[in-house]
Design a protein around this motif. Structure first.
Motif, PDB file in Angstrom:
ATOM      1  N   ILE A  86       0.866  -1.171   0.000  1.00 14.47           N
ATOM      2  CA  ILE A  86       0.000   0.000   0.000  1.00 14.47           C
ATOM      3  C   ILE A  86       0.901   1.219   0.000  1.00 14.47           C
ATOM      4  CG2 ILE A  86      -1.727   1.366   1.202  1.00 14.47           C
ATOM      5  CD1 ILE A  86      -2.897  -1.123   2.371  1.00 14.47           C
ATOM      6  N   VAL A  87       0.729   2.065  -1.003  1.00 13.38           N
ATOM      7  CA  VAL A  87       1.527   3.284  -1.148  1.00 13.38           C
ATOM      8  C   VAL A  87       0.631   4.489  -0.888  1.00 13.38           C
ATOM      9  CG1 VAL A  87       2.920   4.693  -2.714  1.00 13.38           C
ATOM     10  CG2 VAL A  87       3.011   2.188  -2.864  1.00 13.38           C
ATOM     11  N   VAL A  88       1.002   5.315   0.074  1.00 14.58           N
ATOM     12  CA  VAL A  88       0.304   6.576   0.312  1.00 14.58           C
ATOM     13  C   VAL A  88       1.138   7.668  -0.340  1.00 14.58           C
ATOM     14  CG1 VAL A  88      -0.611   8.190   2.008  1.00 14.58           C
ATOM     15  CG2 VAL A  88      -0.634   5.733   2.496  1.00 14.58           C
ATOM     16  N   LEU A  89       0.554   8.362  -1.307  1.00  7.47           N
ATOM     17  CA  LEU A  89       1.287   9.347  -2.099  1.00  7.47           C
ATOM     18  C   LEU A  89       0.757  10.753  -1.854  1.00  7.47           C
ATOM     19  CD1 LEU A  89       3.336  10.054  -4.344  1.00  7.47           C
ATOM     20  CD2 LEU A  89       1.540   9.511  -6.010  1.00  7.47           C
ATOM     21  N   GLY A  90       1.529  11.573  -1.137  1.00  5.90           N
ATOM     22  CA  GLY A  90       1.202  12.977  -0.942  1.00  5.90           C
ATOM     23  C   GLY A  90       1.894  13.831  -1.984  1.00  5.90           C
ATOM     24  N   HIS A  91       1.637  15.128  -1.960  1.00  3.45           N
ATOM     25  CA  HIS A  91       2.241  15.978  -2.985  1.00  3.45           C
ATOM     26  C   HIS A  91       2.329  17.433  -2.545  1.00  3.45           C
ATOM     27  CE1 HIS A  91      -1.472  18.060  -4.390  1.00  3.45           C
ATOM     28  NE2 HIS A  91      -2.055  17.001  -3.869  1.00  3.45           N
ATOM     29  N   SER A  92       3.107  18.207  -3.276  1.00  2.75           N
ATOM     30  CA  SER A  92       3.275  19.629  -2.996  1.00  2.75           C
ATOM     31  C   SER A  92       2.052  20.422  -3.437  1.00  2.75           C
ATOM     32  CB  SER A  92       4.522  20.160  -3.725  1.00  2.75           C
ATOM     33  OG  SER A  92       4.380  20.008  -5.135  1.00  2.75           O
ATOM     34  N   ASN A  93       1.888  21.599  -2.868  1.00  2.00           N
ATOM     35  CA  ASN A  93       0.798  22.511  -3.244  1.00  2.00           C
ATOM     36  C   ASN A  93      -0.575  21.858  -3.144  1.00  2.00           C
ATOM     37  OD1 ASN A  93       3.275  23.031  -5.424  1.00  2.00           O
ATOM     38  ND2 ASN A  93       2.583  24.864  -4.344  1.00  2.00           N
ATOM     39  N   LEU A 129       3.840  -1.214   3.854  1.00  2.00           N
ATOM     40  CA  LEU A 129       3.308   0.137   3.705  1.00  2.00           C
ATOM     41  C   LEU A 129       4.428   1.080   3.299  1.00  2.00           C
ATOM     42  CD1 LEU A 129       1.033   0.401   6.898  1.00  2.00           C
ATOM     43  CD2 LEU A 129       0.517  -0.637   4.671  1.00  2.00           C
ATOM     44  N   HIS A 130       4.092   2.022   2.410  1.00  3.99           N
ATOM     45  CA  HIS A 130       5.100   2.952   1.899  1.00  3.99           C
ATOM     46  C   HIS A 130       4.512   4.360   1.867  1.00  3.99           C
ATOM     47  CE1 HIS A 130       7.184  -0.679   0.405  1.00  3.99           C
ATOM     48  NE2 HIS A 130       5.951  -1.072   0.081  1.00  3.99           N
ATOM     49  N   GLY A 131       5.282   5.338   2.332  1.00  4.64           N
ATOM     50  CA  GLY A 131       4.848   6.727   2.312  1.00  4.64           C
ATOM     51  C   GLY A 131       5.707   7.547   1.375  1.00  4.64           C
ATOM     52  N   LEU A 132       5.075   8.230   0.429  1.00  2.00           N
ATOM     53  CA  LEU A 132       5.793   9.024  -0.566  1.00  2.00           C
ATOM     54  C   LEU A 132       5.236  10.438  -0.632  1.00  2.00           C
ATOM     55  CD1 LEU A 132       5.906   6.476  -3.543  1.00  2.00           C
ATOM     56  CD2 LEU A 132       7.681   6.868  -1.825  1.00  2.00           C
ATOM     57  N   TRP A 133       6.097  11.370  -1.035  1.00  2.41           N
ATOM     58  CA  TRP A 133       5.680  12.756  -1.260  1.00  2.41           C
ATOM     59  C   TRP A 133       6.279  13.223  -2.573  1.00  2.41           C
ATOM     60  CZ3 TRP A 133       8.536  17.340  -1.725  1.00  2.41           C
ATOM     61  CH2 TRP A 133       7.782  18.523  -1.697  1.00  2.41           C
ATOM     62  N   ASN A 134       5.420  13.738  -3.450  1.00  2.69           N
ATOM     63  CA  ASN A 134       5.812  14.150  -4.797  1.00  2.69           C
ATOM     64  C   ASN A 134       5.860  15.660  -4.914  1.00  2.69           C
ATOM     65  OD1 ASN A 134       4.020  14.513  -7.848  1.00  2.69           O
ATOM     66  ND2 ASN A 134       6.199  14.129  -7.720  1.00  2.69           N
ATOM     67  N   ASP A 135       7.009  16.179  -5.360  1.00  2.00           N
ATOM     68  CA  ASP A 135       7.152  17.608  -5.657  1.00  2.00           C
ATOM     69  C   ASP A 135       6.708  17.800  -7.103  1.00  2.00           C
ATOM     70  OD1 ASP A 135       8.088  20.168  -6.458  1.00  2.00           O
ATOM     71  OD2 ASP A 135       9.622  20.132  -4.910  1.00  2.00           O
ATOM     72  N   ILE A 136       5.519  18.358  -7.282  1.00  2.00           N
ATOM     73  CA  ILE A 136       4.942  18.462  -8.627  1.00  2.00           C
ATOM     74  C   ILE A 136       5.816  19.274  -9.569  1.00  2.00           C
ATOM     75  CG2 ILE A 136       2.996  19.403  -9.947  1.00  2.00           C
ATOM     76  CD1 ILE A 136       1.192  18.715  -7.615  1.00  2.00           C
ATOM     77  N   GLY A 137       6.272  20.439  -9.118  1.00  2.00           N
ATOM     78  CA  GLY A 137       7.023  21.332  -9.990  1.00  2.00           C
ATOM     79  C   GLY A 137       8.380  20.795 -10.394  1.00  2.00           C
ATOM     80  N   GLU A 138       9.037  20.097  -9.467  1.00  2.00           N
ATOM     81  CA  GLU A 138      10.388  19.607  -9.732  1.00  2.00           C
ATOM     82  C   GLU A 138      10.417  18.146 -10.164  1.00  2.00           C
ATOM     83  OE1 GLU A 138      13.031  21.560  -9.738  1.00  2.00           O
ATOM     84  OE2 GLU A 138      11.759  23.262  -9.187  1.00  2.00           O
ATOM     85  N   GLY A 139       9.285  17.486 -10.077  1.00  2.00           N
ATOM     86  CA  GLY A 139       9.255  16.067 -10.436  1.00  2.00           C
ATOM     87  C   GLY A 139       9.949  15.186  -9.418  1.00  2.00           C
ATOM     88  N   GLY A 140      10.159  15.715  -8.221  1.00  2.00           N
ATOM     89  CA  GLY A 140      10.869  14.966  -7.194  1.00  2.00           C
ATOM     90  C   GLY A 140       9.972  13.985  -6.455  1.00  2.00           C
ATOM     91  N   LEU A 141      10.588  12.972  -5.875  1.00  2.00           N
ATOM     92  CA  LEU A 141       9.861  11.980  -5.101  1.00  2.00           C
ATOM     93  C   LEU A 141      10.670  11.652  -3.847  1.00  2.00           C
ATOM     94  CD1 LEU A 141       7.200  10.360  -5.402  1.00  2.00           C
ATOM     95  CD2 LEU A 141       8.581   8.458  -6.263  1.00  2.00           C
ATOM     96  N   GLU A 142      10.018  11.764  -2.702  1.00  2.00           N
ATOM     97  CA  GLU A 142      10.660  11.450  -1.426  1.00  2.00           C
ATOM     98  C   GLU A 142       9.892  10.333  -0.748  1.00  2.00           C
ATOM     99  OE1 GLU A 142      11.070  14.911   1.044  1.00  2.00           O
ATOM    100  OE2 GLU A 142      11.900  16.143  -0.573  1.00  2.00           O
ATOM    101  N   GLN A 143      10.623   9.496   0.006  1.00  2.00           N
ATOM    102  CA  GLN A 143       9.970   8.415   0.716  1.00  2.00           C
ATOM    103  C   GLN A 143      10.246   8.524   2.213  1.00  2.00           C
ATOM    104  OE1 GLN A 143      11.378   4.524  -0.401  1.00  2.00           O
ATOM    105  NE2 GLN A 143      13.529   5.132  -0.411  1.00  2.00           N
ATOM    106  N   PHE A 144       9.281   8.085   3.001  1.00  2.00           N
ATOM    107  CA  PHE A 144       9.399   8.130   4.449  1.00  2.00           C
ATOM    108  C   PHE A 144      10.154   6.897   4.923  1.00  2.00           C
ATOM    109  CE2 PHE A 144       7.476   7.561   8.768  1.00  2.00           C
ATOM    110  CZ  PHE A 144       7.982   8.727   9.326  1.00  2.00           C
ATOM    111  N   ASP A 145      11.242   7.119   5.661  1.00  2.00           N
ATOM    112  CA  ASP A 145      12.079   6.000   6.088  1.00  2.00           C
ATOM    113  C   ASP A 145      11.791   5.563   7.518  1.00  2.00           C
ATOM    114  OD1 ASP A 145      13.200   7.964   7.668  1.00  2.00           O
ATOM    115  OD2 ASP A 145      15.205   7.853   6.776  1.00  2.00           O
TER     116      ASP A 145
END
Length: 214
Positions: A103-110, A191-207
């Motif tokens: 299960i991937v929870v994907l958050g994002h900027s803005n 379980l995996h937690g991710l955050w996407n920076d829309i403008g930069e195309g970046g992806l971060e994961q919660f460790d």
């Protein structure tokens, strides 16, 4: 139903274009999915935001992801109270029926939902405090998260921290579902937690402690 209207012509044209190309070139695959059912590897819980293109980010094919979208990618706590719980129902189906491995929870900027929570918690969105506000009552899930970031001085950093907190809150709430916890404890689900920076195309994961760039 007199309020229904025909689909806009540009969407009709796009459909016919898809049917003549993507579908036609992969017809046997689509028929196999229809005949044999879905076997997605992962469930992705993401925001409704139109800028978050889950399948494009991961290059996913049809049948690979079981996707659920809602405001601010939130998962409520486990509350079998007989009320309507669309997100909880999706999680239950993914884990108990589809047997997804992730299960991937994907958050994002803005994120507009997270900004709304911030505004509500700081008294700048009285309309969201109304009992009749579906968005406001949904964002109540994130109120405890606001308490954890409210002392961050920089406004942009505060909102970004709350966006990431929405991901962590959802992951914590997922573990309150008995069938999720059982699957995790048995090594059948991660379980995996991710955050996407829309403008930069970046992806971060919660460790487990913080978000780090992938």
């Amino acid at each position: 139903m007199p309020f229904t209207k025909p689909l806009p012509s540009y969407l009709v044209q796009r459909y016919h274009g898809w049917k003549a190309t993507t579908y036609d070139e992969n017809k046997s695959w689509y028929r196999r999915l229809a005949d044999e059912g879905q076997r997605p590897r992962a469930m992705v819980i993401s925001c409704c935001d139109s800028r978050v293109h889950v399948t494009a980010i991961f290059g996913a094919d049809q049948g690979e992801f079981f996707i659920h979208r809602n405001i601010a990618n939130l998962v409520p706590p486990y509350e079998p109270d007989g009320d309507h719980h669309g997100t909880s129902a999706a999680v239950e189906y993914a884990v108990t029926a589809l047997k997804v491995a992730h299960i991937v929870v994907l958050g994002h900027s803005n994120c507009g939902g997270v900004q709304g929570c911030m505004d509500m918690c700081t008294g700048h969105a009285p309309q969201l405090e109304e009992k009749t506000s579906f968005v406001g009552r949904w964002m109540d899930i994130l109120r405890p998260g606001y308490e954890m970031v409210k002392d961050i001085e920089d406004p942009q950093e505060r909102v970004r921290a709350l966006e990431k907190r929405s991901v962590v809150t959802s992951m914590e709430n997922l573990m309150s579902f008995p069938f999720v916890k059982d699957a995790v404890d048995a090594g059948e689900l991660t379980l995996h937690g991710l955050w996407n920076d829309i403008g930069e195309g970046g992806l971060e994961q919660f460790d487990g402690t913080e978000f780090v760039a992938i």
